[in-house]
Design a protein around this motif. Structure first.
Motif, mmCIF file in Angstrom:
data_model
loop_
_atom_site.group_PDB
_atom_site.id
_atom_site.type_symbol
_atom_site.label_atom_id
_atom_site.label_comp_id
_atom_site.label_asym_id
_atom_site.label_seq_id
_atom_site.Cartn_x
_atom_site.Cartn_y
_atom_site.Cartn_z
ATOM 1 N N THR A 45 0.833 -1.208 0.000
ATOM 2 C CA THR A 45 0.000 0.000 0.000
ATOM 3 C C THR A 45 0.868 1.259 0.000
ATOM 4 O O THR A 45 1.981 1.261 0.517
ATOM 5 N N PRO A 46 0.352 2.338 -0.562
ATOM 6 C CA PRO A 46 1.168 3.563 -0.678
ATOM 7 C C PRO A 46 1.271 4.333 0.626
ATOM 8 O O PRO A 46 0.432 4.207 1.524
ATOM 9 N N VAL A 47 2.327 5.127 0.730
ATOM 10 C CA VAL A 47 2.438 6.146 1.772
ATOM 11 C C VAL A 47 2.047 7.468 1.114
ATOM 12 O O VAL A 47 2.609 7.854 0.089
ATOM 13 N N LEU A 65 9.551 5.533 2.961
ATOM 14 C CA LEU A 65 9.769 6.814 3.633
ATOM 15 C C LEU A 65 11.022 6.700 4.514
ATOM 16 O O LEU A 65 10.942 6.718 5.736
ATOM 17 N N PRO A 66 12.189 6.582 3.884
ATOM 18 C CA PRO A 66 13.418 6.287 4.640
ATOM 19 C C PRO A 66 13.810 7.346 5.659
ATOM 20 O O PRO A 66 14.579 7.052 6.578
ATOM 21 N N ALA A 69 15.963 0.690 12.368
ATOM 22 C CA ALA A 69 16.134 2.143 12.535
ATOM 23 C C ALA A 69 15.777 2.520 13.970
ATOM 24 O O ALA A 69 14.727 3.126 14.216
ATOM 25 N N PRO A 70 16.620 2.157 14.918
ATOM 26 C CA PRO A 70 16.273 2.347 16.332
ATOM 27 C C PRO A 70 16.060 3.794 16.753
ATOM 28 O O PRO A 70 15.452 4.053 17.800
ATOM 29 N N HIS A 71 16.516 4.752 15.933
ATOM 30 C CA HIS A 71 16.315 6.167 16.253
ATOM 31 C C HIS A 71 14.877 6.624 15.986
ATOM 32 O O HIS A 71 14.450 7.667 16.497
ATOM 33 N N VAL A 72 14.126 5.867 15.199
ATOM 34 C CA VAL A 72 12.751 6.247 14.871
ATOM 35 C C VAL A 72 11.855 5.984 16.076
ATOM 36 O O VAL A 72 11.869 4.895 16.655
ATOM 37 N N LYS A 73 11.068 6.973 16.452
ATOM 38 C CA LYS A 73 10.155 6.822 17.576
ATOM 39 C C LYS A 73 8.891 6.084 17.137
ATOM 40 O O LYS A 73 8.360 6.346 16.053
ATOM 41 N N VAL A 74 8.436 5.177 17.973
ATOM 42 C CA VAL A 74 7.177 4.466 17.743
ATOM 43 C C VAL A 74 6.229 4.835 18.872
ATOM 44 O O VAL A 74 6.513 4.597 20.049
#
Length: 265
Positions: free
Chosen positions: A21-23, A164-165, A191-196
């Motif tokens: 699916t698209p972003v 969406l890198p 990508a551990p820097h990305v917040k979830v």
């Protein structure tokens, strides 16, 4: 346990059967929220929900002997539709146990795929599913508390990183925890820097309360505009993953859910 490798294997397994699916950029929300806003449009997925990913990954991972008598699933609607679609694909019978408050469009969508529908009280879904499973030897396809389910949902996270890198924060809706467990595992591995961040209805804030207490709590049944997120307790396998990997859980009041719907439409 859930690993990045299992999510990557699920991505390969699911590729012939689902859409990537698209972003989509939502420019109208940039000024309101003060950041660049994108959505992962899983409403454009087959069955109109990410739930197909987990249901199909689970069923494709099961021996045919386990499936031959049929499958059964408790659901608020979207998981049930995913299981019904997967069952039709595999030429087996599915029974879906839904709350009697489920939107009629979801009930009809499941029946249109050839599945049987059983209606009951929201809090009784899993007990009814267990009873019918024992009575008819159906295989249970749990909506969230299963590593194959989580791995399938985690493929959403892999796609987001590819599409969406430069993403820095991902907000994930939370019910039992299948989607956020899979997404958080994929994201934090690569990508551990990305917040979830998890978002759940405040009226059934089972994760916010459980995280504060340090254990899985059962909350009272309530109604919400977010009718697909009304699970009353975090999943047993999901909860420790959320504890370890999710940066924050936000409880969203109904007024904000309603405002969000007006903005979206």
């Amino acid at each position: 346990m859930l690993t990045l490798e299992k999510i990557q294997a699920a991505k390969i397994k699911l590729a012939p059967y689902i859409y990537e699916t698209p972003v989509i950029r939502l420019y109208g929300l940039d000024d309101i929220l003060g950041c660049n806003v994108f959505i992962k449009a899983e409403n454009m997925q087959k069955t109109n929900s990410f739930k197909l990913r987990g249901a199909l990954n689970k069923m494709l991972s099961m021996p045919i002997e386990q499936l031959q008598n049929g499958v059964i699933a408790a659901s608020s609607g979207n998981h049930g539709k995913g299981v019904a679609y997967a069952a039709k694909l595999l030429n087996i019978q599915a029974t879906i146990v839904l709350p009697d408050t489920a939107p009629i469009v979801k009930v009809e969508g499941i029946r249109a795929l050839g599945a049987n529908v059983v209606l009951c009280k929201l809090a009784e879904r899993h007990a009814v599913t267990e009873r019918l499973s024992v009575a008819h030897n159906y295989a249970i396809i749990h909506p969230y508390d299963d590593y194959h389910i989580m791995a399938g949902q985690g493929t959403v996270g892999l796609e987001i990183l590819e599409q969406l890198p430069h993403v820095d924060t991902i907000v994930v809706p939370m019910g039992g925890g299948g989607l956020i467990s899979g997404v958080a595992t994929a994201i934090k591995s690569l990508a551990p820097h990305v917040k979830v961040i998890g978002a759940e209805p405040a009226v059934v804030s089972r994760y916010a309360k459980s995280l504060k207490a340090g254990e899985r709590l059962l909350v009272e049944e309530q109604k919400s505009l977010a009718d697909a997120l009304l699970t009353l307790q975090p999943g047993e396998r999901n909860f420790p993953i959320v504890q370890k990997l999710v940066d924050r859980v936000v409880s969203v009041e109904e007024d904000f859910l309603y405002s969000g719907m007006k903005i979206y439409y």
